[in-house]
Design a protein around this motif. Sequence first.
Motif, mmCIF file in Angstrom:
data_model
loop_
_atom_site.group_PDB
_atom_site.id
_atom_site.type_symbol
_atom_site.label_atom_id
_atom_site.label_comp_id
_atom_site.label_asym_id
_atom_site.label_seq_id
_atom_site.Cartn_x
_atom_site.Cartn_y
_atom_site.Cartn_z
ATOM 1 N N SER A 533 -7.701 0.664 12.016
ATOM 2 C CA SER A 533 -8.168 1.948 11.497
ATOM 3 C C SER A 533 -7.003 2.894 11.208
ATOM 4 C CB SER A 533 -9.133 2.593 12.497
ATOM 5 O OG SER A 533 -8.487 2.804 13.750
ATOM 6 N N VAL A 534 -5.928 2.806 12.000
ATOM 7 C CA VAL A 534 -4.761 3.666 11.786
ATOM 8 C C VAL A 534 -4.091 3.321 10.458
ATOM 9 C CG1 VAL A 534 -2.508 4.352 12.696
ATOM 10 C CG2 VAL A 534 -4.411 3.941 14.261
ATOM 11 N N PHE A 535 -3.942 2.021 10.179
ATOM 12 C CA PHE A 535 -3.343 1.593 8.917
ATOM 13 C C PHE A 535 -4.245 1.945 7.738
ATOM 14 C CE2 PHE A 535 -1.008 -1.084 11.897
ATOM 15 C CZ PHE A 535 0.276 -1.005 11.385
ATOM 16 N N ASP A 536 -5.552 1.803 7.926
ATOM 17 C CA ASP A 536 -6.488 2.150 6.852
ATOM 18 C C ASP A 536 -6.396 3.633 6.518
ATOM 19 O OD1 ASP A 536 -7.305 -0.456 6.769
ATOM 20 O OD2 ASP A 536 -9.086 -0.149 8.017
ATOM 21 N N ALA A 537 -6.289 4.469 7.556
ATOM 22 C CA ALA A 537 -6.173 5.910 7.319
ATOM 23 C C ALA A 537 -4.881 6.238 6.571
ATOM 24 C CB ALA A 537 -6.218 6.657 8.654
ATOM 25 N N LEU A 538 -3.791 5.579 6.957
ATOM 26 C CA LEU A 538 -2.514 5.807 6.281
ATOM 27 C C LEU A 538 -2.604 5.383 4.815
ATOM 28 C CD1 LEU A 538 0.409 6.731 7.177
ATOM 29 C CD2 LEU A 538 0.988 4.308 7.089
ATOM 30 N N HIS A 539 -3.241 4.243 4.565
ATOM 31 C CA HIS A 539 -3.391 3.744 3.198
ATOM 32 C C HIS A 539 -4.261 4.672 2.367
ATOM 33 C CE1 HIS A 539 -5.037 1.158 -0.038
ATOM 34 N NE2 HIS A 539 -3.813 0.661 -0.030
ATOM 35 N N THR A 540 -5.271 5.262 3.000
ATOM 36 C CA THR A 540 -6.179 6.162 2.283
ATOM 37 C C THR A 540 -5.481 7.453 1.874
ATOM 38 O OG1 THR A 540 -8.068 5.276 3.520
ATOM 39 C CG2 THR A 540 -8.360 7.414 2.431
ATOM 40 N N HIS A 541 -4.677 8.011 2.776
ATOM 41 C CA HIS A 541 -4.052 9.307 2.515
ATOM 42 C C HIS A 541 -2.771 9.190 1.690
ATOM 43 C CE1 HIS A 541 -6.850 11.503 4.994
ATOM 44 N NE2 HIS A 541 -6.614 10.716 6.034
ATOM 45 N N PHE A 542 -2.171 7.986 1.651
ATOM 46 C CA PHE A 542 -0.961 7.784 0.852
ATOM 47 C C PHE A 542 -1.251 6.696 -0.179
ATOM 48 C CE2 PHE A 542 0.621 9.631 4.755
ATOM 49 C CZ PHE A 542 1.593 10.509 4.327
ATOM 50 N N GLU A 543 -1.795 7.112 -1.304
ATOM 51 C CA GLU A 543 -2.158 6.149 -2.346
ATOM 52 C C GLU A 543 -0.917 5.769 -3.142
ATOM 53 O OE1 GLU A 543 -5.207 5.746 -6.176
ATOM 54 O OE2 GLU A 543 -5.087 7.603 -5.018
ATOM 55 N N LEU A 544 -0.691 4.471 -3.303
ATOM 56 C CA LEU A 544 0.446 3.970 -4.068
ATOM 57 C C LEU A 544 0.009 3.665 -5.491
ATOM 58 C CD1 LEU A 544 2.111 1.557 -1.480
ATOM 59 C CD2 LEU A 544 2.716 3.909 -1.998
ATOM 60 N N LYS A 545 0.760 4.170 -6.464
ATOM 61 C CA LYS A 545 0.455 3.923 -7.869
ATOM 62 C C LYS A 545 1.643 3.259 -8.533
ATOM 63 C CE LYS A 545 -2.631 7.926 -8.302
ATOM 64 N NZ LYS A 545 -2.893 9.190 -9.036
ATOM 65 N N GLN A 546 1.352 2.397 -9.479
ATOM 66 C CA GLN A 546 2.419 1.691 -10.179
ATOM 67 C C GLN A 546 3.088 2.630 -11.167
ATOM 68 O OE1 GLN A 546 1.158 -1.822 -12.181
ATOM 69 N NE2 GLN A 546 3.215 -2.547 -12.578
ATOM 70 N N ASN A 547 4.419 2.625 -11.188
ATOM 71 C CA ASN A 547 5.173 3.461 -12.112
ATOM 72 C C ASN A 547 5.226 2.784 -13.466
ATOM 73 O OD1 ASN A 547 6.886 5.178 -13.412
ATOM 74 N ND2 ASN A 547 8.615 4.911 -12.013
ATOM 75 N N PRO A 548 4.634 3.390 -14.506
ATOM 76 C CA PRO A 548 4.629 2.718 -15.820
ATOM 77 C C PRO A 548 5.990 2.707 -16.488
ATOM 78 C CG PRO A 548 3.675 4.907 -15.983
ATOM 79 C CD PRO A 548 3.933 4.674 -14.526
#
Length: 717
Positions: A533-548
Motif C-alpha cells: 500500500s505504501v508503494f501504491d500510494a507513492l505511485h499514485t501521488h508521483f505519476e511518471l509520464k514519458q517525455n516526448p
Amino acid sequence: MVIFSVLEFVVILEQEKLVLLLDVGPSMHGVLSEVEKLCSMLVEKKLIFSKYDELGVVVFGTEESNNDLTTEVGGYQNITVLQDIKVVDGDLVDTLQKLPRGTVDGQNAIQAACFSAYCCVVSSLTSVVLDAIVVGMDMLIKKYKDLHKGKKRLCLITNAIHPIKDPFEGSKEDQVMTIAEQMAAQGMKIESIVVRGRLSRDANKGVMDENDHLLRIFSKKTRTRTVYVDTPTSLLGALKTRRVTPVTVFRGHLELSPQMKIKVWVYKKTQEEKFPTLKKYSEKAPASNKLATHQVKVSYEYKSVDGSSTSVIPPEQRIKGYRYGPQVVPISTAEWDAVKFKPEKGIKVLGFTDASKIKRHCYMKDVYLFIAEPGNTRATLAVSAIARAMKEMNAVAILRCVWRQGQQNVVVGVLTPNISQNDKIPDSFYFNVLPFAEDVREYQFPSFNSFPASWQPNDQQQKAADELVQMLDLAPSGKEALLPEFTPNPVLERFYRHLELKAKQPDAAVPPLDETLKKIIEPDPELVAENKSVFDALHTHFELKQNPKLKKSSTQWYQEKQSGSNAHVSSGQAVNSIENQPPVKIEKIGDLTPVQDFEAMMSQRDNPEWVEKAIKELREKTLALLIHSDGEDKYQKAVECVAALRKGCIIEQEPGPYNDLMHHIRQYCEEKGIKSLPQLLASRNLTLISKSEAEDSDVTAEEARSFFVKMEPKPDV
C-alpha cells in the motif's frame, strides 16, 4: 618427492589449523543451507589465499556416532567426525555442501563418564555441545600435540537454545572453566557463532541466557569472540573467512609539542578488499617438468616513430616528458628526484577543533586506529587522558602524518577519540584522512525553494515519501540490519563461488546470484509485499509520464542514416524497439556524432572517470575539427562541439578545460587569419565561463564579454 622452498615451508608453519563444530540437530534445519554456504565459502577463500591451511569438520546432533573418543573411552554419542583434519581442497567444499540433517537436539543427555588423557576433562551427563567441543580439542591435540600454539582454532556454530544438564560433580561453570583452561594451555581458541532470530522465538529465555553466559567463559579464557546473528545475510558475514595479520603502518611519537610526545602504534582499521590478482599462465612448459613455474614475463622495447631507424632505443637515451599546454617538457630522473617533496617522518598535532566542524562526507580513504605503545603504561595513561578530555569537550584533533621515511606526500586528517567500554581494553583514537582543496568537488545546485510551486511536493506527496522512508528503516526495533562487519561483499562472494565451480567444470556457465546475497543489494521482497500500500500510494501521488522530446542516441541516428530516407516506422514501433533494446554504453567519442556521444558519456555515472574522459575527448575532437576543416560546414560542427562542452563544463563545475580550449581557438584564429569562426562563436554567445557560472573560474563577467574583441584576427596586409 615433494620439494618446498624455504619461504613455502615458513608459510606452512604459520597457517591456521581449524576444526568446524556444526550443530545439525532438528532445531538448526532451517538455517543449515546457509551454514553450508558459509562453510563452503570459507574453504573457497582458503584455496585462494591460504592454500596450506588445514581443516576438519565435526557435526553433532546426528543419530549415529563416529569419533575417536566414543571408541576409546565411551560416551560422546551423536557426534560424527565428517572430515579428519587435512589440507583444504575441493573435496572439502563438496563435503560441506551436503551436511547431514540430524535427529537429536542438544538437550538430550548422554552418559559421557569419560576421561581423556589429553584433555583431562570429565564430562558426565552433559550436552552434545560440550562433548563436540571436547571431540574437536582431541582432534587438534592428537594431530599437532604441542605444536602451532596460537594457530589452532575451533569454530562452533549452534543456536544454543537447549539446556545443559547439571553434571554429577561440580557445576556447569566449573566444567566449562576446566575445558576453557585446557584450551588456553594447549594454545587453542574457540569462536562461537550463535544463530538466533526466528529459531529462538519459542525458546526458553532463561536457558538461552545461561548458555550465553557459558559461551562467554570460553571467549574470555581464550580471548576470542561470541557472535550473535539473526538473519541468513548476517550469518554469511559472521565467520571471518580470511585472517589478516595486523601490521602497523607507523610506530613512533604522536607529537603534541616539542616537549610532549606520546609513543603510539598505528594500524589500518578498514581497507577495501579487492579482487585477487589474476596472473598470466603459460602452457608451453613441458608436462614432464614438475618444477616449471608457468609464469609469463613481459618485456618492452622502445623504437623511434619517425621511421629513420628501427633500432631499439636503450634506457640511457630515454627520458620522461610531461605535457605542459601544447608542448612536452622533458624531465630527467635526477631532476624529478630533486623536485620531489621529501617530508620528515612523524605525526604532529596541528590543533584542535569542535567535532561538528568536521563533516562526515569529507572523510577519505581508509580508517586508521591509534593505540598507545603496548606495555607502555605512561603512553596508555596519556592517550586515555587526552581521549577522554576530547570526548568531554566534543573536540577532535587535526594531525599532519607522514607514515614512513621517504614518503612523497603528507596526509592531513582528523583524530577522533574512541572511549573503550571494556575495562581491559584501553582507550584509543580513530583517524580519517581529510581532503586538500584540489581533492574537493563542489557541485552548485539551485535551491529547491526557488522552483515554482508546481514543481514542489504537496502535502500528500510529502506524506507518501515519509511513509516510504519509515517503511524501509533498517533498524525498526533498534537492531540494525546490514551491519558492515556482518555483510559480505556479494561481488567478491560470487567470484569465489564461480572460481570454485570453474576449477571442477571448465565449461560451466556463470551461476545466478545467490538468493541470500541478493538480499544485500535488493530490498527485502517480504517487506515490500507487506507494505504494498505504501508503494501504491507513492505511485499514485508521483505519476511518471514519458517525455516526448527524447533525443536520438548516436546508434539510432546512425541506423536511420544507413537505412536511408525510405525507411518508415511508426512512432509506437520505434518506442517499443528502443525500450526492448539494452542501453548502449559509449566508451569513446566518435567522428560521426561527437555531441551525442559526449552527452551519453557524461550521463554514465557508474564511474567518475567518465566525466573527465568525456571532456578531454570532446576538447581534442573540437581542435581536430578546426585543424582539418576546409569550409564553413566543419566550423559549424566544431561550434556545436564547443557549445556542448561549455554546457557540460558548467554542469560539472569544471571551467578549466573549456576556457583553455577557447584560448587555443583564439590563438589558432589569430595565426591563421580566420574571421568566420570568431563571428560564428560570437553569434552563439560562446564566450568564456565566468566566475558567476562556475565558482572555480578565475574569469570575471567583464573579461568574458570582452573575449570576442580580443579574438578578432589581425587585418590582412
